[in-house]
Design an enzyme around this catalytic site. Structure first.
Site, mmCIF file in Angstrom:
data_model
loop_
_atom_site.group_PDB
_atom_site.id
_atom_site.type_symbol
_atom_site.label_atom_id
_atom_site.label_comp_id
_atom_site.label_asym_id
_atom_site.label_seq_id
_atom_site.Cartn_x
_atom_site.Cartn_y
_atom_site.Cartn_z
ATOM 1 N N HIS A 191 -40.422 -21.596 -18.801
ATOM 2 C CA HIS A 191 -39.900 -20.177 -18.615
ATOM 3 C C HIS A 191 -39.820 -19.433 -17.427
ATOM 4 O O HIS A 191 -39.137 -18.778 -17.215
ATOM 5 C CB HIS A 191 -40.278 -19.648 -19.993
ATOM 6 C CG HIS A 191 -39.424 -19.900 -21.295
ATOM 7 N ND1 HIS A 191 -40.210 -21.083 -22.102
ATOM 8 C CD2 HIS A 191 -38.318 -19.813 -21.708
ATOM 9 C CE1 HIS A 191 -39.478 -21.275 -23.004
ATOM 10 N NE2 HIS A 191 -38.205 -20.434 -22.825
ATOM 11 N N ARG A 334 -30.897 -13.741 -29.900
ATOM 12 C CA ARG A 334 -31.698 -14.713 -30.525
ATOM 13 C C ARG A 334 -32.888 -14.021 -31.037
ATOM 14 O O ARG A 334 -33.409 -13.358 -30.267
ATOM 15 C CB ARG A 334 -32.098 -15.947 -29.625
ATOM 16 C CG ARG A 334 -32.986 -16.870 -30.148
ATOM 17 C CD ARG A 334 -33.230 -17.877 -29.246
ATOM 18 N NE ARG A 334 -34.015 -17.610 -28.147
ATOM 19 C CZ ARG A 334 -34.385 -18.485 -27.297
ATOM 20 N NH1 ARG A 334 -33.978 -19.533 -27.312
ATOM 21 N NH2 ARG A 334 -35.186 -18.007 -26.311
ATOM 22 N N GLU A 433 -32.776 -27.462 -31.518
ATOM 23 C CA GLU A 433 -33.469 -27.914 -30.366
ATOM 24 C C GLU A 433 -34.976 -28.713 -30.953
ATOM 25 O O GLU A 433 -35.604 -29.044 -30.114
ATOM 26 C CB GLU A 433 -34.235 -26.559 -29.737
ATOM 27 C CG GLU A 433 -34.501 -25.340 -30.500
ATOM 28 C CD GLU A 433 -34.768 -24.185 -29.732
ATOM 29 O OE1 GLU A 433 -34.782 -24.074 -28.408
ATOM 30 O OE2 GLU A 433 -35.102 -23.220 -30.172
ATOM 31 N N ASN A 456 -33.336 -27.403 -23.568
ATOM 32 C CA ASN A 456 -34.754 -27.579 -23.017
ATOM 33 C C ASN A 456 -35.711 -27.865 -23.884
ATOM 34 O O ASN A 456 -36.660 -28.716 -23.575
ATOM 35 C CB ASN A 456 -34.891 -25.899 -22.704
ATOM 36 C CG ASN A 456 -34.000 -25.557 -21.657
ATOM 37 O OD1 ASN A 456 -33.114 -26.192 -21.033
ATOM 38 N ND2 ASN A 456 -33.850 -24.221 -21.498
ATOM 39 N N ASP A 457 -35.593 -27.362 -25.107
ATOM 40 C CA ASP A 457 -36.686 -27.865 -26.205
ATOM 41 C C ASP A 457 -36.473 -29.244 -26.882
ATOM 42 O O ASP A 457 -37.181 -29.995 -26.997
ATOM 43 C CB ASP A 457 -36.871 -26.917 -27.422
ATOM 44 C CG ASP A 457 -37.795 -25.677 -26.836
ATOM 45 O OD1 ASP A 457 -38.903 -26.067 -26.176
ATOM 46 O OD2 ASP A 457 -37.693 -24.563 -27.164
ATOM 47 N N CYS A 504 -26.921 -24.115 -24.808
ATOM 48 C CA CYS A 504 -27.296 -23.051 -24.077
ATOM 49 C C CYS A 504 -28.350 -23.513 -23.246
ATOM 50 O O CYS A 504 -28.999 -22.687 -22.576
ATOM 51 C CB CYS A 504 -27.612 -21.828 -24.919
ATOM 52 S SG CYS A 504 -28.825 -22.273 -26.394
#
Ligand code: PEP
Ligand code: MG
Length: 580
Positions: A191, A334, A433, A456-457, A504
């Site tokens: 992050h 979110r 994810e 990403n995850d 996303c």
């Protein structure tokens, strides 16, 4: 000149002076002292050296008493180094003749010693380098005081060089003065990387150790496109990079003309192109770049930025700011996604054995209902004022999704009772994810209004690769065929069920993957604001049959490396200007 290869996480070029933040957070500026202050500064150095000596003596005596003489001897060696008259002479000379501040002189001289020891190929002498690091820290602590200077207090343009920066430290950097940064550790999906991109600060992370090679004030270049950090660049290199800065500027100006054009393919298919934000202030970046909405608002930065739990009004005011600025465009909020590398003192999950697999994200919200309900109330209140949609992160099981929706329904009832307006039909979506969510996607699509794939995850959990660890960064790959199969499954399920699907994760912001994702049927991209113009440009240059052909070909391939090479070639053919 020295070139270091790291991981490029935020594009752009920065040329400037180094501000070194060492592991304990000391800022070591290049500072000169006035001629008439030299005597005072020499006294300050003498005082710091005496205090540091007394501290080492104290530690030595304590360790001797508790552990025995042989352990105390380590401190005697430190003391010997500190009190070596040659060191004192060297430091005094720098202050007296070059007018260096004592802090700068200490870091300059000791870092040179460290480098000499590190370059010797003998283990025990290498260890000596660590001893000198200790002495440097001790002296700096005595000169600067124990306070970790706040990075947010920087008031002149610098390039921050640090061992590590947490996402919240990064969030507090002022883009006005921090023109670039580099860290020794960190992985591509961390992050810290995402926040750097949000702040539009060129950044390179995961370079490996280099801080002992630099001093505050040294000239530095950060090449956020190629992942390079250049220490002490020569004139020719500086000139080349200045030219590149100019090129960047020209390219951004060319792309600006796309702002008001729609994201439609050459054969007329509309693509919903949204921006990802972490802070309400980024809404203007999205609008300036021509995004149609906000596809991911990472609200955890409300907690990280403040360093404490926000109350309902704090949430509401932040959402209100975004809703008003977006003037009717969709906004996907979110819910809290804290944990793993996004930590707060009172939510610190790093003590857990595997924070990425631990109490994080929706699990944290479901385990702390007052906190969750506070956020849900604020989101619902904001839904009365614009096209607000809610999304739950890290959903792994149907039960989890149902629990989250039940809490939401319960909060809606409360608001109704209190006659507080909200949108009863607010769309509810989930992040995809975790591989388990993809495996169960045919069930999930029955219970949500939209899906948003968090690559990403998804990459981290599918390939078992920590997204924030540079040691395994080469294994963290969006082009892995396993990831692409998961993406295809999730996109197909959404299409079949007639609900929107959006990606996303950072993958959707890379032009390398645009044709592939369009070919897989994706029609929603949510990307860092800075990536909006380039993604729009690719969309406008290609047609769907061409993209389907690319996707079909890719899905037959077995290796991430081959896939990437192929995708870059196809992009180059379609849009030579943007191939990266
Ligand atoms: C993701 O995992 O892809 C995502 C968008 O969420 P975050 O990066 O905040 O974990
Ligand atoms: Mg995620």
């Amino acid at each position: 000149m020295q070139k270091l290869q790291g991981i490029a996480v935020s594009p752009g070029i920065a040329i400037g002076e180094a501000l070194v933040v060492d592991q304990e957070g000391f800022r070591i500026p290049r500072r000169f002292v006035a001629r008439d202050a030299v005597d005072h500064e020499l006294e300050r150095l003498a005082g710091a050296m005496d205090a540091a000596g007394a501290e080492i003596e104290h530690n030595r005596d304590q360790v001797r008493e508790e552990l025995g003489d042989q352990y105390g001897a380590i401190f005697s060696a430190h003391l010997e180094m500190l009190r070596d008259p040659r060191l004192r002479i060297e430091l005094d000379t720098m202050i007296r003749e070059r007018h260096y501040s004592p802090e700068y002189a200490v870091s300059r001289v000791l870092r040179r010693y460290i480098k000499v020891f590190q370059s010797l190929d003998r283990g025990f002498l290498n260890e000596r380098a660590n001893d000198i690091f200790d002495i440097e820290k001790l002296l700096l602590r005595n000169l600067l005081g124990p306070r970790r200077e706040e990075l947010s207090e920087i008031v002149s343009p610098v390039i921050v060089l640090a061992h590590n920066l947490t996402p919240s430290e990064t969030a507090n950097l002022s883009p006005e003065f921090v023109v670039g940064f580099a860290t020794e550790v960190g992985g591509p999906g961390s992050h810290t990387a995402i926040v750097a991109e949000a702040l539009e600060i060129p950044a390179v992370i995961g370079t490996g150790l280099f801080l002992s090679d630099v001093s505050g004030g040294d000239p530095i270049i950060i090449d956020g496109d190629q992942g390079l950090v250049i220490l002490q660049p020569d004139e020719e290199t500086i000139a080349r990079y200045r030219h590149e800065v100019e090129e960047h500027r020209n390219r951004a100006a060319r792309l600006k003309s796309l702002r008001d054009l729609p994201a439609v393919t050459a054969d007329g298919v509309h693509v919903a192109l949204y921006g990802n934000i972490e802070f309400p202030s980024e809404v203007t970046h999205c609008l300036d770049r021509g995004a149609e909405g906000i596809g991911l608002y990472r609200t955890e930065f409300l907690y990280l930025g403040a360093g404490a739990e926000p109350d309902e009004e704090t949430h509401y005011n932040a959402y209100l700011q975004v809703v008003q600025a977006m003037a009717g465009h969709p906004i996907v909020i979110r819910t809290l996604d804290m944990g793993a590398d996004k930590v707060l003192p009172n939510f610190d999950s790093s003590g857990q054995r595997n924070p990425c697999l631990g109490l994080r994200s929706i699990r944290l919200s479901l385990g702390n209902l007052p906190l969750f309900r506070t956020q849900l109330r604020a989101i619902l209140r904001a839904s009365a004022l614009g096209d607000v949609r809610i999304m739950f992160p890290l959903i792994s099981t149907l039960l989890e999704l149902r629990q989250a929706k039940m809490v939401l329904a319960d909060v809606m009832e409360d608001l109704e009772e209190q006659q507080i307006p909200f949108n009863r039909d607010m769309p509810v979506g989930m992040m995809v994810e975790v591989p388990a969510a993809v495996l169960m996607i045919d069930r999930f699509v029955e219970e949500v209004d939209f899906l948003s794939i968090g690559t990403n995850d998804l990459i981290q959990y599918t390939l078992a690769v920590d997204r924030a660890n540079k040691e395994v960064a080469s294994l963290y790959n969006a082009a892995d065929p396993a990831i692409l199969r998961l993406l295809k499954t999730a996109i197909d399920a959404g299409l079949k069920h007639g609900i929107p699907v959006n990606v996303c994760g950072q993958m959707s912001g890379s032009t390398t993957y645009t044709m592939l994702l369009l070919g897989l049927g994706l029609r929603g991209f949510s990307v860092p604001p800075s990536a909006v113009p380039e993604i729009k440009k690719v969309c406008r240059s290609v047609n769907i049959p061409q993209c389907v052909a690319v996707a079909d070909r890719v899905m037959t391939m077995e290796h991430a490396r081959d896939i990437k090479v192929y995708l870059r070639d196809e992009l180059k053919k379609a849009q030579p200007d943007l191939a990266n």
